[in-house]
Design an enzyme around this catalytic site. Sequence first.
Site, PDB file in Angstrom:
ATOM      1  N   THR A 126       0.834  -1.198   0.000  1.00 42.01           N
ATOM      2  CA  THR A 126       0.000   0.000   0.000  1.00 42.01           C
ATOM      3  C   THR A 126       0.872   1.254   0.000  1.00 42.01           C
ATOM      4  OG1 THR A 126      -1.561   1.307   1.343  1.00 42.01           O
ATOM      5  CG2 THR A 126      -0.125  -0.176   2.529  1.00 42.01           C
ATOM      6  N   ASP A 127       0.331   2.350  -0.511  1.00 40.33           N
ATOM      7  CA  ASP A 127       1.060   3.623  -0.448  1.00 40.33           C
ATOM      8  C   ASP A 127       1.186   4.140   0.979  1.00 40.33           C
ATOM      9  OD1 ASP A 127      -1.612   4.317  -0.077  1.00 40.33           O
ATOM     10  OD2 ASP A 127      -1.635   5.896  -1.585  1.00 40.33           O
ATOM     11  N   GLU A 128       0.379   3.607   1.895  1.00 37.54           N
ATOM     12  CA  GLU A 128       0.391   4.103   3.269  1.00 37.54           C
ATOM     13  C   GLU A 128       1.671   3.769   4.027  1.00 37.54           C
ATOM     14  OE1 GLU A 128      -3.200   3.890   5.583  1.00 37.54           O
ATOM     15  OE2 GLU A 128      -4.408   3.516   3.800  1.00 37.54           O
ATOM     16  N   TYR A 150      -2.108  -0.325  10.971  1.00 36.45           N
ATOM     17  CA  TYR A 150      -2.281  -1.018   9.688  1.00 36.45           C
ATOM     18  C   TYR A 150      -1.082  -0.774   8.783  1.00 36.45           C
ATOM     19  CZ  TYR A 150      -3.440  -1.312   4.752  1.00 36.45           C
ATOM     20  OH  TYR A 150      -3.377  -1.563   3.405  1.00 36.45           O
ATOM     21  N   LYS A 154       1.874  -3.405   7.299  1.00 29.85           N
ATOM     22  CA  LYS A 154       2.178  -3.598   5.881  1.00 29.85           C
ATOM     23  C   LYS A 154       3.641  -3.268   5.585  1.00 29.85           C
ATOM     24  CE  LYS A 154      -0.274  -4.636   3.012  1.00 29.85           C
ATOM     25  NZ  LYS A 154      -0.602  -5.981   2.475  1.00 29.85           N
ATOM     26  N   HIS A 276      -3.938  10.793  11.466  1.00 31.12           N
ATOM     27  CA  HIS A 276      -4.499  10.774  10.118  1.00 31.12           C
ATOM     28  C   HIS A 276      -3.528  11.407   9.118  1.00 31.12           C
ATOM     29  CE1 HIS A 276      -8.477  11.385   7.655  1.00 31.12           C
ATOM     30  NE2 HIS A 276      -7.597  10.588   7.057  1.00 31.12           N
TER      31      HIS A 276
END
Length: 333
Positions: A126-128, A150, A154, A276
């Site tokens: 993921t880009d996160e 999360y 990853k 966030h």
Amino acid sequence: MRQKLPKILVTGGAGFIGSEFVRQGVRRGYPLVVVDKLTYAGDRRRLLGVRGGYRLYRADICRPASLESVFRAERPPIVVHFAAESHVDRSIQRATPFTMTNVLGTQITLDLARQYRVERFIHISTDEVYGPIARGRFSEGSPLSPSSPYAASKAAADLLVKAYARTFGLPALIVRPSNNFGPWQHPEKLIPVVVLKALRRESVPVYAKGENKREWLYVSDCVAAVFAVLAKGTPGEVYNVGSGQEQRNIDTVRQILKLLGRPPRLIRYVQDRPGHDYRYSLDSSKVRRLGWRPEVDFAEGLEETVRWCLGHRRWLDGKRAELKALWRKVYKS
């Protein structure tokens, strides 16, 4: 004579993105083996359109014996690893399932890929994992700085994949997509949850002022990129996959309300999510050099997604009920 395509084992193949990979894979002529635990996030109904084109095993990637039985029976030359816990809000509430599935489950899958001499291992990330970026775009060499449990799980999985590639010579590749959307997405994610709440004329919660920006990628485009990496990618490499189309969450919510003919007054601003990330953006030039290009414009994809949701209201309502039950269980534990 048409060359016989290799068998692909797809973990998480009944999930949102995994099922799109299975649907495309069947159409492309690949023999497919699907492994899925079939939790709330997995659903066989996503695969009804390609019924008979794959074999499904209900198995848990966190249980070595369960997963090894599939490897032993199928001996796949290719593994595409989608299986993961993926919802940020749930990871903030309870991180353990994310660490177990995304880290331990990936390690178990890697061990079996080594044991059974898999010829290509594609890990979907993921880009996160990069964390937020105020300006510019992340390249594949950007440092990992995950914000949520999360994203941290990853990132840890990515590092395991890279370690197995370097230490053991496992022919592994990593794909890091931006925010996916499209048909069959679970209504815990932004776009389908806004559609469902707007249809029910309920208030639509938006974190803070909705200024956070996301790069949106239609799910079929994401999967086409995975197939490009599978065919032409270099083992040991990472490939960002983004559309180049980003916008504020509040603008996405307003577009959905407009498509549904619902008033903006349904929007309700709520306390922001802890940690966030403000903005994600990817430099996808590396995967584009493999010949991939996104084909679905965001506005076009959003309209198609809303139409799909309108035609699958019962499925969305059912998933919403399952999710409420899951949250009750999480809060009690």
